[in-house]
Design a protein around this motif. Structure first.
Motif, PDB file in Angstrom:
ATOM      1  N   ALA A 296      -6.722   3.818 -15.864  1.00 24.12           N
ATOM      2  CA  ALA A 296      -7.055   5.041 -15.124  1.00 24.12           C
ATOM      3  C   ALA A 296      -5.834   5.675 -14.463  1.00 24.12           C
ATOM      4  CB  ALA A 296      -8.113   4.731 -14.062  1.00 24.12           C
ATOM      5  N   GLN A 297      -4.634   5.205 -14.803  1.00 22.06           N
ATOM      6  CA  GLN A 297      -3.423   5.717 -14.158  1.00 22.06           C
ATOM      7  C   GLN A 297      -2.796   6.866 -14.960  1.00 22.06           C
ATOM      8  OE1 GLN A 297      -2.692   4.633 -11.195  1.00 22.06           O
ATOM      9  NE2 GLN A 297      -4.233   3.023 -11.286  1.00 22.06           N
ATOM     10  N   ASP A 298      -2.286   7.848 -14.242  1.00 22.91           N
ATOM     11  CA  ASP A 298      -1.485   8.877 -14.895  1.00 22.91           C
ATOM     12  C   ASP A 298      -0.156   8.266 -15.316  1.00 22.91           C
ATOM     13  OD1 ASP A 298       0.631   9.393 -12.656  1.00 22.91           O
ATOM     14  OD2 ASP A 298      -1.299   9.513 -11.625  1.00 22.91           O
ATOM     15  N   ARG A 299       0.621   9.000 -16.091  1.00 21.68           N
ATOM     16  CA  ARG A 299       1.856   8.453 -16.659  1.00 21.68           C
ATOM     17  C   ARG A 299       2.848   8.006 -15.581  1.00 21.68           C
ATOM     18  NH1 ARG A 299       2.220   9.017 -22.352  1.00 21.68           N
ATOM     19  NH2 ARG A 299       0.031   9.055 -22.967  1.00 21.68           N
ATOM     20  N   LEU A 300       2.934   8.766 -14.504  1.00 21.25           N
ATOM     21  CA  LEU A 300       3.891   8.448 -13.441  1.00 21.25           C
ATOM     22  C   LEU A 300       3.533   7.119 -12.769  1.00 21.25           C
ATOM     23  CD1 LEU A 300       6.356   9.411 -11.805  1.00 21.25           C
ATOM     24  CD2 LEU A 300       4.773  10.567 -10.267  1.00 21.25           C
ATOM     25  N   HIS A 301       2.279   6.976 -12.346  1.00 25.14           N
ATOM     26  CA  HIS A 301       1.867   5.736 -11.688  1.00 25.14           C
ATOM     27  C   HIS A 301       1.865   4.565 -12.666  1.00 25.14           C
ATOM     28  CE1 HIS A 301       0.081   8.388  -8.460  1.00 25.14           C
ATOM     29  NE2 HIS A 301       0.672   7.467  -7.755  1.00 25.14           N
ATOM     30  N   HIS A 302       1.508   4.830 -13.913  1.00 29.35           N
ATOM     31  CA  HIS A 302       1.485   3.757 -14.911  1.00 29.35           C
ATOM     32  C   HIS A 302       2.868   3.137 -15.058  1.00 29.35           C
ATOM     33  CE1 HIS A 302       1.196   1.661 -18.737  1.00 29.35           C
ATOM     34  NE2 HIS A 302      -0.125   1.774 -18.683  1.00 29.35           N
ATOM     35  N   GLU A 303       3.883   3.957 -15.193  1.00 31.59           N
ATOM     36  CA  GLU A 303       5.251   3.452 -15.353  1.00 31.59           C
ATOM     37  C   GLU A 303       5.666   2.605 -14.159  1.00 31.59           C
ATOM     38  OE1 GLU A 303       8.934   2.963 -17.231  1.00 31.59           O
ATOM     39  OE2 GLU A 303       7.203   4.055 -18.032  1.00 31.59           O
ATOM     40  N   ASN A 304       5.384   3.101 -12.964  1.00 30.63           N
ATOM     41  CA  ASN A 304       5.772   2.399 -11.739  1.00 30.63           C
ATOM     42  C   ASN A 304       5.019   1.075 -11.602  1.00 30.63           C
ATOM     43  OD1 ASN A 304       6.818   1.917  -9.099  1.00 30.63           O
ATOM     44  ND2 ASN A 304       5.010   2.868  -8.214  1.00 30.63           N
ATOM     45  N   LEU A 305       3.707   1.107 -11.795  1.00 33.67           N
ATOM     46  CA  LEU A 305       2.895  -0.091 -11.599  1.00 33.67           C
ATOM     47  C   LEU A 305       3.150  -1.138 -12.670  1.00 33.67           C
ATOM     48  CD1 LEU A 305      -0.433   1.669 -10.577  1.00 33.67           C
ATOM     49  CD2 LEU A 305       1.056   0.340  -9.081  1.00 33.67           C
ATOM     50  N   ARG A 306       3.368  -0.686 -13.905  1.00 30.58           N
ATOM     51  CA  ARG A 306       3.642  -1.667 -14.962  1.00 30.58           C
ATOM     52  C   ARG A 306       4.970  -2.358 -14.724  1.00 30.58           C
ATOM     53  NH1 ARG A 306       2.175  -3.621 -20.031  1.00 30.58           N
ATOM     54  NH2 ARG A 306       3.009  -5.714 -19.750  1.00 30.58           N
ATOM     55  N   THR A 307       5.947  -1.604 -14.224  1.00 29.37           N
ATOM     56  CA  THR A 307       7.234  -2.208 -13.879  1.00 29.37           C
ATOM     57  C   THR A 307       7.055  -3.251 -12.780  1.00 29.37           C
ATOM     58  OG1 THR A 307       8.450  -0.215 -14.512  1.00 29.37           O
ATOM     59  CG2 THR A 307       9.567  -1.748 -13.032  1.00 29.37           C
ATOM     60  N   GLN A 308       6.241  -2.925 -11.763  1.00 31.32           N
ATOM     61  CA  GLN A 308       5.954  -3.885 -10.696  1.00 31.32           C
ATOM     62  C   GLN A 308       5.276  -5.137 -11.241  1.00 31.32           C
ATOM     63  OE1 GLN A 308       3.928  -2.458  -7.193  1.00 31.32           O
ATOM     64  NE2 GLN A 308       4.920  -0.463  -7.292  1.00 31.32           N
TER      65      GLN A 308
ATOM     66  N   ILE B 149       0.840  -1.198   0.000  1.00 33.11           N
ATOM     67  CA  ILE B 149       0.000   0.000   0.000  1.00 33.11           C
ATOM     68  C   ILE B 149       0.874   1.246   0.000  1.00 33.11           C
ATOM     69  CG2 ILE B 149      -1.478   1.400   1.516  1.00 33.11           C
ATOM     70  CD1 ILE B 149      -3.079  -0.602  -0.038  1.00 33.11           C
ATOM     71  N   ARG B 150       1.946   1.200   0.767  1.00 29.91           N
ATOM     72  CA  ARG B 150       2.879   2.331   0.805  1.00 29.91           C
ATOM     73  C   ARG B 150       3.530   2.518  -0.564  1.00 29.91           C
ATOM     74  NH1 ARG B 150       5.973   0.451   4.599  1.00 29.91           N
ATOM     75  NH2 ARG B 150       4.649   1.269   6.265  1.00 29.91           N
ATOM     76  N   ASP B 151       3.969   1.418  -1.175  1.00 29.88           N
ATOM     77  CA  ASP B 151       4.617   1.489  -2.496  1.00 29.88           C
ATOM     78  C   ASP B 151       3.648   2.015  -3.564  1.00 29.88           C
ATOM     79  OD1 ASP B 151       6.844   0.427  -1.299  1.00 29.88           O
ATOM     80  OD2 ASP B 151       6.498  -1.620  -2.039  1.00 29.88           O
ATOM     81  N   ALA B 152       2.353   1.747  -3.380  1.00 31.47           N
ATOM     82  CA  ALA B 152       1.344   2.176  -4.361  1.00 31.47           C
ATOM     83  C   ALA B 152       0.883   3.608  -4.139  1.00 31.47           C
ATOM     84  CB  ALA B 152       0.150   1.231  -4.319  1.00 31.47           C
ATOM     85  N   GLY B 153       1.426   4.278  -3.116  1.00 33.65           N
ATOM     86  CA  GLY B 153       1.024   5.654  -2.840  1.00 33.65           C
ATOM     87  C   GLY B 153      -0.359   5.775  -2.255  1.00 33.65           C
TER      88      GLY B 153
END
Length: 524
Positions: free
Chosen positions: A180-192, A135-139
Motif C-alpha cells: 500500500a506504499q507509494d514509490r517514495l515511501h516504498h523505497e525508504n521503508l524497504r531500505t530500512q 514514528i518520525r522516520d516513518a512520516g
C-alpha cells in the motif's frame, strides 16, 4: 551458520468448511542476515504458510506435520497440531499482516501503541524514545493522536513496521508488507527493512511474500543474495514449494521487463518455473503500456463528474487543517480519470466524499450534470471498489457466483443468455471462472478482491439503461494481486472502456504509476 527458519518434508492443511487447502514444503530456509522470497499466484497458500508459523489460525483448523525449526527451537508435533500459538519461538518472531488494519485496534491512537510496547518490554528503558524516533522516520509524527481506524492503508503498514523495529525480532514474516506504499515511501521503508535484516551485530532474517517487481529488485540491495522459492499448484487444493531458485536466473529475468526488445528473451530463457515466467511477462506488458495524456479541453457534452472548489476537513473547527482544498476537475464520457498522491494525503477520503459516503465538504460535486441525483439512480450508475474491499467480500456467504449475483438480486437461473455470457466473460478474464462454485470463505485475499471487482462491474452492466453512462471508481484496486491477475484486470477494464457502446468510464485512484499510465487519460 544455522538457519533462523528451516522447514523440511512438511505439510500444512487448513480446513474451511468441507474444503481444505494443503501446502507441501519439501525444503525452505531463512538464513541470518538474509532475505528469503516466496512467490506464487494468488490463492496458492503463501499467507497460509506465514499464518500457520505465527499461530494466527484458530485451534482445530490447521494440521501441521514435518520438521519445523524456528530460531533454534525444534517444534514438537504437539506444538504443531495443537498449540502452535503457545510455542516459545513466537517471542522471536514478528508477523506483518497483508492488511494491518484488520488486526490493529481501531480505537487506539498511534501514540498508545508506543505505551503498549513499553509495557510489553519493561526491561528496556528506550522503548518509547525509540518508538517516537521511528514514528518520525516513518512520516507518522503528525498522526500520533490519530486512532488507527483513521490511518490509510500505507500508514497502517508503516505503523506495523515501526512496532517490528521496536520489538527487534530475529525472524520477520512479511506478507506483502509494502503493497500500500507509494514509490517514495516504498523505497525508504524497504531500505530500512534491508538494513534491519542485514545488521552486522544481530542474527535476523526475513521471509517475504510479495507480488511486486520493485520488492524483488530491492531484495538485492547492499550486495545481498536472496533465496527464492515458488509455491505452485500440483493438484486442485494442493500446492507445493519449489526447490530453491538460482538468484542469478531471477536477475536475468528482471532485466527483461523493461522496453528493451533485446532483453525480452531473458524472461523466456531464464531457468525459473513457468508461473514466475508469466509473472515477469505480465510485468513487461504492464510497464510497456502508456496511454497518451490528454490536456484538459472544452467539451460540448455534460461532464460525468464535475468538481468545483472542493474542500474537506475532518473537524468542523475553523482552526483545523483542511485535508484538501480548492480542488477542481472534470471527467467526461469516454475518459478515465486518474488520481495520484502519496500515501496518507487523502485519496480514499476524496473518493468517499465524491461518492456521498462522507459528509461535511465545501464546494460543488455534480454527477451527470446533477447534484441531486436520487440515491438509487446514483448507485445504478456509479460503483465503488474501495481499498480493502476483500474484507467486505469475506463476510459474504455461499459460492463466489452466488455472492456476485446477490448484488443484483438475481439467481443464475434467472439471467438472460447475454447476461450469463457477460458474467462468464468477466469471471474468466479475472481468473475466477474455475472458482465460481467455491465457497467464499475458502477464497484467498486476492481472489476475494477480484470477486468484489467482478461484482461491481457486473452490477453496473446489469443495471445500465440505454444511453446511460456508467462509472467504476477504483481505489488501489490492484493491491495484493499478483502481476498476472493485475494484467488480466487492467486489460479487461481497458477493453470495456474502449468499447464505446458500453459507455464505461473509470476513476482510478492509485499510488502506482504503472496502473495510472495503463488506464488513465488525464491525471489529478
Amino acid at each position: 551458520m544455522n538457519p533462523l527458519l528451516k522447514i523440511s518434508d512438511a505439510q500444512i492443511t487448513i480446513s474451511r468448511g468441507p474444503q481444505s487447502h494443503t501446502v507441501h514444503i519439501p525444503e525452505l530456509e531463512v538464513l541470518p542476515r538474509s532475505t528469503t522470497v516466496l512467490l506464487g499466484p494468488s490463492g496458492s497458500g503463501k499467507s497460509v504458510l506465514l499464518k500457520s508459523l505465527s499461530g494466527v489460525f484458530p485451534e482445530g483448523t490447521t494440521e501441521m506435520t514435518g520438521s519445523f525449526e524456528v530460531c533454534g527451537e525444534s517444534l514438537a508435533q504437539s506444538d504443531l497440531t495443537e498449540a502452535v500459538s503457545k510455542a516459545p519461538h513466537l517471542n522471536s518472531m514478528f508477523y506483518i499482516f497483508q492488511d494491518p488494519r484488520t488486526y490493529l485496534h481501531s480505537r487506539l491512537s498511534v501514540r498508545e501503541y508506543g505505551s503498549l510496547l513499553s509495557r510489553k518490554e519493561p526491561h528496556r528503558e528506550d522503548v518509547e524514545e525509540r518508538f517516537t524516533q521511528l514514528i518520525r522516520d516513518a512520516g507518522l509524527e503528525h498522526r500520533l493522536d490519530t486512532a488507527s481506524a483513521y490511518l490509510s492503508g500505507g500508514e497502517a503498514q508503516r505503523l506495523m513496521l515501526v512496532m517490528m523495529q521496536v520489538l527487534r525480532p530475529k525472524l520477520v514474516l512479511a506478507d506483502e508488507p509494502l503493497s500500500a506504499q507509494d514509490r517514495l515511501h516504498h523505497e525508504n521503508l524497504r531500505t530500512q527493512l534491508n538494513r534491519y535484516v542485514q545488521h552486522a551485530d544481530e542474527e535476523r532474517g526475513l521471509l517475504l511474500v510479495t507480488h511486486e517487481i520493485r520488492d524483488l529488485e530491492q531484495s538485492f540491495q547492499g550486495g545481498s543474495t536472496p533465496r527464492f522459492y515458488v509455491l505452485e499448484e500440483v493438484s486442485p487444493g494442493s500446492f507445493s514449494v519449489s526447490p530453491k531458485i538460482d538468484s542469478s536466473e531471477v536477475v536475468s529475468a528482471l532485466s527483461g521487463i523493461n522496453d528493451d526488445a533485446d532483453k525480452a528473451e531473458n524472461i523466456k530463457n531464464a531457468k525459473i518455473p513457468d508461473t514466475v515466467k508469466q509473472f515477469f511477462l505480465s510485468a513487461r506488458q504492464l510497464s510497456g503500456r502508456h496511454r497518451a495524456y490528454r490536456e484538459a479541453r472544452v467539451q460540448t457534452q455534460t461532464p460525468l463528474l464535475d468538481v468545483s472548489d472542493l474542500s474537506f476537513r475532518w473537524s468542523r473547527s475553523r482552526n483545523s487543517v483542511a485535508l484538501f482544498e480548492a480542488l477542481s476537475f472534470a471527467s467526461h464520457t469516454g475518459e478515465n480519470l486518474g488520481i495520484m498522491g502519496l500515501s496518507g494525503v487523502g485519496k480514499s477520503t476524496l473518493a468517499e466524499v465524491l461518492l456521498r459516503l462522507v459528509q461535511g465538504h465545501k464546494g460543488e460535486i455534480l454527477w451527470f450534470g446533477s447534484k441531486n441525483l436520487k440515491d438509487e439512480d446514483f448507485r445504478n450508475q456509479v460503483q465503488y471498489v474501495f481499498q480493502d474491499c476483500e474484507r467486505a467480500m469475506a463476510w459474504e456467504t455461499g459460492s463466489l457466483k452466488t455472492a456476485v449475483l446477490r448484488a443484483i438480486g438475481q439467481k443464475a437461473s434467472e439471467l438472460e443468455p447475454q447476461e450469463h455470457s457477460q458474467l462468464n466473460n468477466i469471471l474468466q478474464t479475472l481468473g475466477l471462472e474455475h472458482l465460481k462454485d467455491k465457497e467464499v470463505l475458502e477464497l484467498s485475499g486476492g481472489q476475494l478482491r477480484r470477486a468484489y471487482i467482478a461484482r461491481a462491474l457486473f452490477k453496473l452492466i446489469f443495471d445500465q439503461k440505454t444511453d446511460h453512462p456508467i462509472v467504476l471508481v477504483l481505489d488501489e484496486a490492484t493491491v495484493g494481486l499478483d502481476l498476472v491477475a493485475q494484467y488480466r484486470l487492467l486489460s479487461l477494464l481497458d477493453s470495456y472502456c474502449a468499447d464505446a457502446s458500453r459507455m464505461l468510464s473509470l476513476v482510478v485512484i492509485s499510488h502506482d504509476p504503472v496502473v495510472v499510465r495503463y488506464l488513465s487519460d488525464q491525471l489529478v
